[in-house]
Design a protein around this motif. Structure first.
Motif, PDB file in Angstrom:
ATOM      1  N   GLY A 206       0.731  16.569  -0.840  1.00  0.00           N
ATOM      2  CA  GLY A 206       0.428  16.617  -2.270  1.00  0.00           C
ATOM      3  C   GLY A 206      -0.835  15.806  -2.515  1.00  0.00           C
ATOM      4  O   GLY A 206      -0.807  14.728  -3.095  1.00  0.00           O
ATOM      5  N   GLU A 207      -1.962  16.356  -2.018  1.00  0.00           N
ATOM      6  CA  GLU A 207      -3.223  15.617  -2.142  1.00  0.00           C
ATOM      7  C   GLU A 207      -4.085  16.257  -3.234  1.00  0.00           C
ATOM      8  O   GLU A 207      -4.230  17.482  -3.283  1.00  0.00           O
ATOM      9  CB  GLU A 207      -3.948  15.667  -0.785  1.00  0.00           C
ATOM     10  N   HIS A 208      -4.629  15.443  -4.118  1.00  0.00           N
ATOM     11  CA  HIS A 208      -5.443  15.885  -5.254  1.00  0.00           C
ATOM     12  C   HIS A 208      -4.650  16.788  -6.210  1.00  0.00           C
ATOM     13  O   HIS A 208      -5.217  17.603  -6.919  1.00  0.00           O
ATOM     14  CB  HIS A 208      -6.727  16.586  -4.779  1.00  0.00           C
ATOM     15  N   THR A 209      -3.346  16.635  -6.179  1.00  0.00           N
ATOM     16  CA  THR A 209      -2.516  17.374  -7.132  1.00  0.00           C
ATOM     17  C   THR A 209      -2.148  16.498  -8.328  1.00  0.00           C
ATOM     18  O   THR A 209      -1.808  17.005  -9.382  1.00  0.00           O
ATOM     19  CB  THR A 209      -1.197  17.828  -6.456  1.00  0.00           C
ATOM     20  N   ASP A 210      -2.251  15.162  -8.165  1.00  0.00           N
ATOM     21  CA  ASP A 210      -1.741  14.285  -9.244  1.00  0.00           C
ATOM     22  C   ASP A 210      -2.533  14.429 -10.534  1.00  0.00           C
ATOM     23  O   ASP A 210      -1.961  14.576 -11.612  1.00  0.00           O
ATOM     24  CB  ASP A 210      -1.621  12.814  -8.790  1.00  0.00           C
ATOM     25  N   TYR A 211      -3.876  14.462 -10.444  1.00  0.00           N
ATOM     26  CA  TYR A 211      -4.660  14.584 -11.689  1.00  0.00           C
ATOM     27  C   TYR A 211      -4.639  16.021 -12.213  1.00  0.00           C
ATOM     28  O   TYR A 211      -5.191  16.316 -13.263  1.00  0.00           O
ATOM     29  CB  TYR A 211      -6.096  14.068 -11.508  1.00  0.00           C
TER      30      TYR A 211
ATOM     31  N   MET B 187      -4.867  11.870   4.917  1.00  0.00           N
ATOM     32  CA  MET B 187      -4.055  11.387   3.818  1.00  0.00           C
ATOM     33  C   MET B 187      -4.930  10.698   2.778  1.00  0.00           C
ATOM     34  O   MET B 187      -5.872  10.000   3.148  1.00  0.00           O
ATOM     35  CB  MET B 187      -3.147  10.331   4.426  1.00  0.00           C
ATOM     36  N   GLY B 188      -4.631  10.915   1.507  1.00  0.00           N
ATOM     37  CA  GLY B 188      -5.323  10.180   0.450  1.00  0.00           C
ATOM     38  C   GLY B 188      -6.493  10.959  -0.136  1.00  0.00           C
ATOM     39  O   GLY B 188      -6.578  12.182  -0.004  1.00  0.00           O
ATOM     40  N   GLY B 189      -7.391  10.244  -0.763  1.00  0.00           N
ATOM     41  CA  GLY B 189      -8.486  10.862  -1.508  1.00  0.00           C
ATOM     42  C   GLY B 189      -9.471  11.629  -0.641  1.00  0.00           C
ATOM     43  O   GLY B 189     -10.101  12.579  -1.082  1.00  0.00           O
ATOM     44  N   GLY B 190      -9.623  11.223   0.608  1.00  0.00           N
ATOM     45  CA  GLY B 190     -10.482  11.978   1.518  1.00  0.00           C
ATOM     46  C   GLY B 190     -11.715  11.227   1.956  1.00  0.00           C
ATOM     47  O   GLY B 190     -11.901  10.060   1.606  1.00  0.00           O
TER      48      GLY B 190
ATOM     49  N   ASN C 250     -12.006   8.664 -11.160  1.00  0.00           N
ATOM     50  CA  ASN C 250     -11.140   9.327 -12.142  1.00  0.00           C
ATOM     51  C   ASN C 250      -9.838   9.780 -11.484  1.00  0.00           C
ATOM     52  O   ASN C 250      -9.532  10.973 -11.439  1.00  0.00           O
ATOM     53  CB  ASN C 250     -11.871  10.523 -12.760  1.00  0.00           C
ATOM     54  N   CYS C 251      -9.090   8.826 -10.982  1.00  0.00           N
ATOM     55  CA  CYS C 251      -7.909   9.136 -10.168  1.00  0.00           C
ATOM     56  C   CYS C 251      -6.724   9.549 -11.038  1.00  0.00           C
ATOM     57  O   CYS C 251      -6.743   9.395 -12.253  1.00  0.00           O
ATOM     58  CB  CYS C 251      -7.520   7.898  -9.356  1.00  0.00           C
ATOM     59  N   GLY C 252      -5.701  10.053 -10.374  1.00  0.00           N
ATOM     60  CA  GLY C 252      -4.432  10.353 -11.033  1.00  0.00           C
ATOM     61  C   GLY C 252      -3.526   9.133 -10.976  1.00  0.00           C
ATOM     62  O   GLY C 252      -4.012   7.999 -10.880  1.00  0.00           O
ATOM     63  N   LEU C 253      -2.209   9.384 -10.979  1.00  0.00           N
ATOM     64  CA  LEU C 253      -1.265   8.255 -11.026  1.00  0.00           C
ATOM     65  C   LEU C 253      -0.419   8.114  -9.770  1.00  0.00           C
ATOM     66  O   LEU C 253       0.486   7.279  -9.725  1.00  0.00           O
ATOM     67  CB  LEU C 253      -0.325   8.425 -12.228  1.00  0.00           C
ATOM     68  N   MET C 254      -0.708   8.932  -8.744  1.00  0.00           N
ATOM     69  CA  MET C 254       0.151   8.883  -7.554  1.00  0.00           C
ATOM     70  C   MET C 254       0.215   7.493  -6.932  1.00  0.00           C
ATOM     71  O   MET C 254       1.305   6.984  -6.640  1.00  0.00           O
ATOM     72  CB  MET C 254      -0.355   9.863  -6.497  1.00  0.00           C
ATOM     73  N   ASP C 255      -0.953   6.882  -6.712  1.00  0.00           N
ATOM     74  CA  ASP C 255      -0.975   5.625  -5.961  1.00  0.00           C
ATOM     75  C   ASP C 255      -0.214   4.539  -6.702  1.00  0.00           C
ATOM     76  O   ASP C 255       0.574   3.791  -6.118  1.00  0.00           O
ATOM     77  CB  ASP C 255      -2.426   5.164  -5.740  1.00  0.00           C
ATOM     78  N   GLN C 256      -0.458   4.461  -8.002  1.00  0.00           N
ATOM     79  CA  GLN C 256       0.174   3.412  -8.804  1.00  0.00           C
ATOM     80  C   GLN C 256       1.696   3.609  -8.841  1.00  0.00           C
ATOM     81  O   GLN C 256       2.455   2.650  -8.732  1.00  0.00           O
ATOM     82  CB  GLN C 256      -0.385   3.431 -10.239  1.00  0.00           C
TER      83      GLN C 256
ATOM     84  N   GLU D   5     -17.840  12.396  -4.750  1.00  0.00           N
ATOM     85  CA  GLU D   5     -17.266  13.690  -4.368  1.00  0.00           C
ATOM     86  C   GLU D   5     -15.839  13.838  -4.917  1.00  0.00           C
ATOM     87  O   GLU D   5     -15.417  14.932  -5.263  1.00  0.00           O
ATOM     88  CB  GLU D   5     -17.245  13.840  -2.844  1.00  0.00           C
ATOM     89  N   TYR D   6     -15.104  12.731  -4.964  1.00  0.00           N
ATOM     90  CA  TYR D   6     -13.737  12.779  -5.503  1.00  0.00           C
ATOM     91  C   TYR D   6     -13.787  13.298  -6.949  1.00  0.00           C
ATOM     92  O   TYR D   6     -13.079  14.229  -7.323  1.00  0.00           O
ATOM     93  CB  TYR D   6     -13.101  11.385  -5.451  1.00  0.00           C
ATOM     94  N   ASN D   7     -14.651  12.677  -7.752  1.00  0.00           N
ATOM     95  CA  ASN D   7     -14.722  13.073  -9.161  1.00  0.00           C
ATOM     96  C   ASN D   7     -15.205  14.512  -9.308  1.00  0.00           C
ATOM     97  O   ASN D   7     -14.807  15.224 -10.229  1.00  0.00           O
ATOM     98  CB  ASN D   7     -15.647  12.125  -9.920  1.00  0.00           C
TER      99      ASN D   7
ATOM    100  N   GLY E  28       0.854  -1.184   0.000  1.00  0.00           N
ATOM    101  CA  GLY E  28       0.000   0.000   0.000  1.00  0.00           C
ATOM    102  C   GLY E  28       0.889   1.232   0.000  1.00  0.00           C
ATOM    103  O   GLY E  28       2.109   1.118  -0.139  1.00  0.00           O
ATOM    104  N   ARG E  29       0.286   2.394   0.180  1.00  0.00           N
ATOM    105  CA  ARG E  29       1.109   3.612   0.199  1.00  0.00           C
ATOM    106  C   ARG E  29       0.581   4.626   1.206  1.00  0.00           C
ATOM    107  O   ARG E  29      -0.580   4.607   1.575  1.00  0.00           O
ATOM    108  CB  ARG E  29       1.198   4.269  -1.191  1.00  0.00           C
ATOM    109  N   VAL E  30       1.502   5.502   1.632  1.00  0.00           N
ATOM    110  CA  VAL E  30       1.092   6.695   2.374  1.00  0.00           C
ATOM    111  C   VAL E  30       1.408   7.888   1.483  1.00  0.00           C
ATOM    112  O   VAL E  30       2.050   7.732   0.445  1.00  0.00           O
ATOM    113  CB  VAL E  30       1.872   6.848   3.699  1.00  0.00           C
TER     114      VAL E  30
HETATM  115  C1  GLA Z   1      -6.702   8.834  -4.355  1.00  0.00           C
HETATM  116  C2  GLA Z   1      -6.398   8.755  -5.851  1.00  0.00           C
HETATM  117  C3  GLA Z   1      -5.055   9.437  -6.183  1.00  0.00           C
HETATM  118  C4  GLA Z   1      -4.962  10.834  -5.593  1.00  0.00           C
HETATM  119  C5  GLA Z   1      -5.387  10.818  -4.124  1.00  0.00           C
HETATM  120  C6  GLA Z   1      -5.492  12.202  -3.551  1.00  0.00           C
HETATM  121  O1  GLA Z   1      -5.805   8.071  -3.612  1.00  0.00           O
HETATM  122  O2  GLA Z   1      -6.358   7.426  -6.272  1.00  0.00           O
HETATM  123  O3  GLA Z   1      -4.876   9.461  -7.576  1.00  0.00           O
HETATM  124  O4  GLA Z   1      -5.714  11.745  -6.326  1.00  0.00           O
HETATM  125  O5  GLA Z   1      -6.634  10.183  -3.926  1.00  0.00           O
HETATM  126  O6  GLA Z   1      -4.256  12.812  -3.499  1.00  0.00           O
END
Ligand code: GLA
Length: 389
Positions: free
Chosen positions: A34-39, A337-340, A168-174, A223-225, A28-30
């Motif tokens: 830098g939250e919601h900045t990836d997309y 931390m994370g998407g919220g 519709n996430c970004g690429l941070m987690d991956q 809400e994320y999207n 997993g990840r922490v």
């Molecule tokens: C989720 C998404 C990520 C990123 C975070 C918020 O984890 O999958 O792409 O947007 O939320 O930073």
């Protein structure tokens, strides 16, 4: 092989499939900041953790893919490579179905295989169990069937699977899950996908996660999207009125001031948050390099209250956890931390005060919410990899 879960996965596999499998670990990840900045093509500072999903794989002689889990309730699903798969409403089945579809669409040649997986990443806790699930599965399939899928391609396939499911996430987690490195955070520029490693150990301080036990489901809670859409609207207005650009990364505070009264106040507030959050990531890099724990703590707190007041993605419980720490001697700072909308806070605490601070936070949180929070020491491990038998 020092982990009980991998031991259990391997034993189950050998008992039921009678073979010595290919074993994969997917962490997993922490995220430090830098939250919601990836997309929005901005900066992030995540790290892969020791908590992981473990997979066992072997080829079979059918055209079927059999997957069994240890993750929550035991469950077994068969996928047909030829198609005709039932829709899977939620849960892990829908991720694997999406990945198989994407691999076939991209022209990868699939072959039947058996897979068993299990893990210890708490689900819905903001620790990216779904990125671990997807990236680990893709890496395992690639290794097993010699598909030579690069880490970058793996990340893009895993992201596409999330999009198919509805986030519709970004690429941070991956990226964190695939490129993570023991004892380091990963500074990632989401525009050109370049990254570098940053040591995050601060002498005399501990990084700790506190799980609010409020579970989120980002793909379902749209809400994320909606946050992503707000950002895109602002980009499109700057693009129409001021100059051509394609993401908030290129939008400046001056641009925002010029269009302030042409955009919805909420969208303005959210775009401003993203610009400031990118700056916080850069400031955090400097603070870590200088070993300045006070400054690191202040940046965490600024990030949290901006997510609470401007981006509006925290919950009262998470705000309570952060506020409680803010008043304690020894807690330098913390943030959701994370998407919220649930999950963990990440906290920087003076090691000498660790036990007493955590006790106080735990007790106060339970008094306030009747919920028992859970505490995890942060251990940073390596990204997705094959485990040698
Ligand atoms: C989720 C998404 C990520 C990123 C975070 C918020 O984890 O999958 O792409 O947007 O939320 O930073």
């Amino acid at each position: 092989m020092d982990n009980m879960v991998i031991g259990a996965v391997k034993t189950y596999f050998i008992t039921h499939y009678n073979n010595s499998p290919l074993l994969i670990k997917a962490p997993g990840r922490v995220n430090l900041i830098g939250e919601h900045t990836d997309y929005n093509m901005g900066f992030v500072l995540p790290a892969s953790i020791e908590k992981s999903i473990y997979f066992a794989f072997q080829k079979n002689d059918h055209k079927n893919i059999n997957v069994e889990t240890f993750l929550s309730d035991p469950e077994k699903i068969t996928f047909y490579i030829q198609g005709g798969n039932e829709p899977f409403k939620a849960g892990w089945g829908s991720y694997f179905k999406a990945i198989i579809q994407i691999l076939l669409k991209k022209g990868y040649e699939l072959h039947g295989f058996d897979c068993v997986f299990g893990g210890d990443i708490p689900i819905g806790a903001g620790l990216s169990s779904s990125a671990a699930l997807c990236c680990g599965f893709i890496h395992g399939v690639s290794q097993l069937l010699d598909l030579s899928i690069s880490k970058k391609e793996n990340a893009l396939i895993a992201q596409e699977a999330e999009h198919l499911i509805g986030l519709n996430c970004g690429l941070m987690d991956q990226y964190a899950v695939l490129f993570g490195k023991q004892s380091h955070a990963l500074f990632l520029d989401c525009r050109d996908l370049t990254h570098k490693y940053v040591p995050i150990n601060l002498k005399g301080y501990s990084w700790v996660l506190i799980d609010s036990k409020i579970q989120h489901n980002l793909a379902v809670d749209s809400e994320y999207n909606k946050r992503r859409t707000s950002c895109e609207k602002v980009v499109s207005i700057v693009n129409d009125r001021i100059e051509p650009l394609s993401s908030l990364r290129d939008v400046t505070q001056e641009h925002l001031e010029k269009i302030k009264f042409e955009v919805n106040p909420n969208d303005y507030k959210r775009a401003k948050y993203v610009l400031e959050e990118n700056e916080r990531v850069l400031k955090m890099m400097d603070a870590l390099e200088m070993g300045d724990a006070d400054l690191v703590g202040r940046i965490l707190l600024q990030g949290h209250w901006a997510m609470s007041k401007d981006y509006e993605i925290t919950t009262p419980e998470l705000d309570y956890l952060v506020k409680t720490g803010e008043h304690l001697e020894g807690v330098k700072g913390s943030r959701m931390m994370g998407g919220g909308f649930g999950g963990c806070t990440i906290n920087l605490i003076k090691t000498d005060n660790l036990e007493s601070c955590l006790d106080t936070i735990k007790n106060k949180y339970e008094e306030e919410t009747t919920i028992e929070c859970e505490i995890y020491q942060l251990e940073i491990g390596d990204g997705v990899h094959v485990i040698k038998n």
